[in-house]
Scaffold this motif. Structure first.
Motif, PDB file in Angstrom:
ATOM      1  N   SER A   1       0.559   1.511 -10.277  1.00 16.63           N
ATOM      2  CA  SER A   1       1.274   1.971  -9.077  1.00 16.63           C
ATOM      3  C   SER A   1       0.302   2.479  -8.019  1.00 16.63           C
ATOM      4  N   LEU A   2      -0.761   3.152  -8.463  1.00 15.49           N
ATOM      5  CA  LEU A   2      -1.757   3.651  -7.501  1.00 15.49           C
ATOM      6  C   LEU A   2      -2.554   2.489  -6.899  1.00 15.49           C
ATOM      7  N   PHE A   3      -2.836   1.471  -7.717  1.00 17.41           N
ATOM      8  CA  PHE A   3      -3.499   0.280  -7.156  1.00 17.41           C
ATOM      9  C   PHE A   3      -2.607  -0.343  -6.079  1.00 17.41           C
ATOM     10  N   ALA A   4      -1.324  -0.448  -6.387  1.00 20.31           N
ATOM     11  CA  ALA A   4      -0.394  -1.036  -5.410  1.00 20.31           C
ATOM     12  C   ALA A   4      -0.436  -0.242  -4.101  1.00 20.31           C
ATOM     13  N   GLY A   5      -0.475   1.076  -4.212  1.00 20.40           N
ATOM     14  CA  GLY A   5      -0.559   1.906  -3.008  1.00 20.40           C
ATOM     15  C   GLY A   5      -1.861   1.714  -2.259  1.00 20.40           C
ATOM     16  N   ALA A   6      -2.953   1.548  -3.010  1.00 21.08           N
ATOM     17  CA  ALA A   6      -4.262   1.322  -2.371  1.00 21.08           C
ATOM     18  C   ALA A   6      -4.278  -0.009  -1.634  1.00 21.08           C
ATOM     19  N   LEU A   7      -3.664  -1.024  -2.246  1.00 16.75           N
ATOM     20  CA  LEU A   7      -3.633  -2.344  -1.608  1.00 16.75           C
ATOM     21  C   LEU A   7      -2.726  -2.324  -0.382  1.00 16.75           C
ATOM     22  N   VAL A   8      -1.589  -1.680  -0.481  1.00 22.15           N
ATOM     23  CA  VAL A   8      -0.692  -1.544   0.685  1.00 22.15           C
ATOM     24  C   VAL A   8      -1.440  -0.846   1.816  1.00 22.15           C
ATOM     25  N   ASP A   9      -2.204   0.173   1.469  1.00 22.42           N
ATOM     26  CA  ASP A   9      -2.936   0.928   2.494  1.00 22.42           C
ATOM     27  C   ASP A   9      -3.965   0.045   3.200  1.00 22.42           C
ATOM     28  N   LEU A  10      -4.541  -0.899   2.474  1.00 26.23           N
ATOM     29  CA  LEU A  10      -5.562  -1.786   3.067  1.00 26.23           C
ATOM     30  C   LEU A  10      -4.946  -2.850   3.976  1.00 26.23           C
ATOM     31  N   ILE A  11      -3.714  -3.256   3.714  1.00 27.78           N
ATOM     32  CA  ILE A  11      -3.140  -4.374   4.494  1.00 27.78           C
ATOM     33  C   ILE A  11      -2.128  -3.884   5.533  1.00 27.78           C
ATOM     34  N   LEU A  12      -1.979  -2.567   5.588  1.00 27.34           N
ATOM     35  CA  LEU A  12      -1.031  -1.969   6.532  1.00 27.34           C
ATOM     36  C   LEU A  12      -1.290  -2.503   7.937  1.00 27.34           C
ATOM     37  N   GLY A  13      -0.203  -2.749   8.675  1.00 21.71           N
ATOM     38  CA  GLY A  13      -0.382  -3.242  10.049  1.00 21.71           C
ATOM     39  C   GLY A  13      -0.218  -4.739  10.114  1.00 21.71           C
ATOM     40  N   ASP A  14      -0.649  -5.419   9.041  1.00 22.16           N
ATOM     41  CA  ASP A  14      -0.453  -6.881   9.014  1.00 22.16           C
ATOM     42  C   ASP A  14       0.881  -7.239   8.354  1.00 22.16           C
ATOM     43  N   PHE A  15       1.508  -6.234   7.704  1.00 24.56           N
ATOM     44  CA  PHE A  15       2.739  -6.484   6.943  1.00 24.56           C
ATOM     45  C   PHE A  15       3.782  -5.429   7.269  1.00 24.56           C
ATOM     46  N   ASP A  16       5.031  -5.810   7.179  1.00 23.30           N
ATOM     47  CA  ASP A  16       6.124  -4.830   7.284  1.00 23.30           C
ATOM     48  C   ASP A  16       6.576  -4.476   5.859  1.00 23.30           C
ATOM     49  N   TYR A  17       7.199  -3.302   5.697  1.00 25.27           N
ATOM     50  CA  TYR A  17       7.685  -2.909   4.373  1.00 25.27           C
ATOM     51  C   TYR A  17       9.014  -3.598   4.081  1.00 25.27           C
ATOM     52  N   GLU A  18       9.175  -4.068   2.848  1.00 28.25           N
ATOM     53  CA  GLU A  18      10.434  -4.677   2.416  1.00 28.25           C
ATOM     54  C   GLU A  18      11.382  -3.590   1.879  1.00 28.25           C
ATOM     55  N   THR A  19      10.865  -2.711   1.059  1.00 32.06           N
ATOM     56  CA  THR A  19      11.713  -1.628   0.490  1.00 32.06           C
ATOM     57  C   THR A  19      10.898  -0.320   0.552  1.00 32.06           C
ATOM     58  N   ASP A  20      11.331   0.693  -0.213  1.00 33.44           N
ATOM     59  CA  ASP A  20      10.616   1.985  -0.201  1.00 33.44           C
ATOM     60  C   ASP A  20       9.458   2.018  -1.185  1.00 33.44           C
ATOM     61  N   ALA A  21       9.396   1.041  -2.108  1.00 41.84           N
ATOM     62  CA  ALA A  21       8.348   1.094  -3.155  1.00 41.84           C
ATOM     63  C   ALA A  21       6.938   1.112  -2.570  1.00 41.84           C
ATOM     64  N   PRO A  22       6.659   0.312  -1.538  1.00 46.70           N
ATOM     65  CA  PRO A  22       5.316   0.386  -0.946  1.00 46.70           C
ATOM     66  C   PRO A  22       5.017   1.756  -0.338  1.00 46.70           C
ATOM     67  N   LEU A  23       6.039   2.378   0.237  1.00 43.26           N
ATOM     68  CA  LEU A  23       5.857   3.723   0.820  1.00 43.26           C
ATOM     69  C   LEU A  23       5.513   4.719  -0.285  1.00 43.26           C
ATOM     70  N   LEU A  24       6.271   4.613  -1.396  1.00 41.57           N
ATOM     71  CA  LEU A  24       6.089   5.524  -2.532  1.00 41.57           C
ATOM     72  C   LEU A  24       4.697   5.333  -3.135  1.00 41.57           C
ATOM     73  N   ALA A  25       4.327   4.077  -3.321  1.00 40.75           N
ATOM     74  CA  ALA A  25       3.024   3.781  -3.946  1.00 40.75           C
ATOM     75  C   ALA A  25       1.880   4.245  -3.050  1.00 40.75           C
TER      76      ALA A  25
ATOM     77  N   VAL B   1      -0.669  -9.850  -9.235  1.00 41.85           N
ATOM     78  CA  VAL B   1      -0.398  -9.225 -10.529  1.00 41.85           C
ATOM     79  C   VAL B   1      -1.501  -8.198 -10.805  1.00 41.85           C
ATOM     80  N   VAL B   2      -1.081  -7.001 -11.185  1.00 41.72           N
ATOM     81  CA  VAL B   2      -2.072  -5.958 -11.463  1.00 41.72           C
ATOM     82  C   VAL B   2      -1.790  -5.275 -12.793  1.00 41.72           C
ATOM     83  N   ASP B   3      -2.866  -5.152 -13.568  1.00 35.19           N
ATOM     84  CA  ASP B   3      -2.839  -4.403 -14.832  1.00 35.19           C
ATOM     85  C   ASP B   3      -4.216  -3.754 -14.949  1.00 35.19           C
ATOM     86  N   ILE B   4      -4.337  -2.625 -14.272  1.00 37.64           N
ATOM     87  CA  ILE B   4      -5.668  -1.987 -14.124  1.00 37.64           C
ATOM     88  C   ILE B   4      -6.285  -1.673 -15.479  1.00 37.64           C
ATOM     89  N   LEU B   5      -5.465  -1.176 -16.400  1.00 38.68           N
ATOM     90  CA  LEU B   5      -5.992  -0.833 -17.738  1.00 38.68           C
ATOM     91  C   LEU B   5      -5.310  -1.760 -18.743  1.00 38.68           C
TER      92      LEU B   5
END
Ligand code: MLT
Length: 233
Positions: free
Chosen positions: A154-178, A25-29
């Motif tokens: 959304s930017l946090f989600a993209g940053a986290l996806v970028d850090l775990i890339l390679g260990d996970f496959d994408y489920e939908t396009d939202a991780p790509l977008l983020a 769960v993320v709520d940066i601000l």
């Protein structure tokens, strides 16, 4: 292969099966930034409530009560929703009950997950390492603003996806977008997020310092988890 997905608003959570996933769960601000800061600074536990009255009742049980609505501290509560509130000496060792506009709503909607963890830029590497070292698929749930998508989560989600890339496959396009959005903005993140609707809303309330603090990366090495309704480390 385990997958990662991003839910850009709690109002879309019904489209996802969280029962077989770890939810971040993320709520940066600023809700998850506050929760991470409080637990890192000695708060004993943080219990999230969607309902303001139920949160307020915890005062009689010896909890400090923290409340925010529309970015402002709720009158009569001990704490607002600034990370600097959670650094004060009087909260150390205390149990805190908290209710916020979006962050606690998102946590409530995640309760059926295998595990609920709290993510922020303040502890992003600790969260990423935890996700890489476990076998479950992951959903990153953005708290947004009253059901609408927001930039900072959304930017946090993209940053986290970028850090775990390679260990996970994408489920939908939202991780790509983020992730694409994050990679496009990461080198100028503060200025970009200062243009966001919530940053502007907070600025109008003379809340300025919180924004830069909530964007600090890896200030803390802790992993807040929801255990029997309470966030602890
Ligand atoms: C939220 O719950 O949406 C935020 O924490 C509101 C705030 O900035 O306090």
């Amino acid at each position: 292969m385990k997958t990662v997905d991003v839910c850009l608003s709690p109002d879309l959570i019904h489209l996802y099966d969280v029962t077989d996933k770890v939810v971040v769960v993320v709520d940066i601000l600023r809700a998850t930034s506050c929760m991470t800061t409080g637990l890192a600074n000695g708060v004993k536990s943080i219990t999230p409530f969607e309902n303001l009255e139920r949160c307020e009742q915890m005062k009689s049980r010896g909890y400090l009560i923290a409340g925010e609505r529309n970015g402002q501290k709720v009158d009569g509560f001990d704490l607002g929703n600034s990370p600097f509130d959670y650094m004060k000496d009087h909260v150390k060792g205390e149990r805190v009950a908290v209710t916020t506009t979006n962050g606690t709503v998102a946590i409530e909607k995640s309760r059926k997950a295998i595990e609920v963890v709290i993510g922020s830029f303040l502890n992003i590497s600790t969260v990423a390492n935890h996700l890489k070292n476990q076998q479950q698929s992951v959903l990153i749930l953005c708290a947004g603003w009253k059901g609408k998508v927001n930039l900072e989560d959304s930017l946090f989600a993209g940053a986290l996806v970028d850090l775990i890339l390679g260990d996970f496959d994408y489920e939908t396009d939202a991780p790509l977008l983020a992730r694409a959005s994050y990679l496009n903005m990461k080198d100028d993140l503060l200025r970009q997020i200062q243009q966001s609707s919530h940053a502007r809303r907070l600025n109008k309330l003379d809340i300025v310092m919180d924004i830069a603090f909530c964007l600090k990366r890896d200030e803390y090495d802790i992993l807040p988890r929801l255990v029997e309704g309470e966030l602890t480390i």
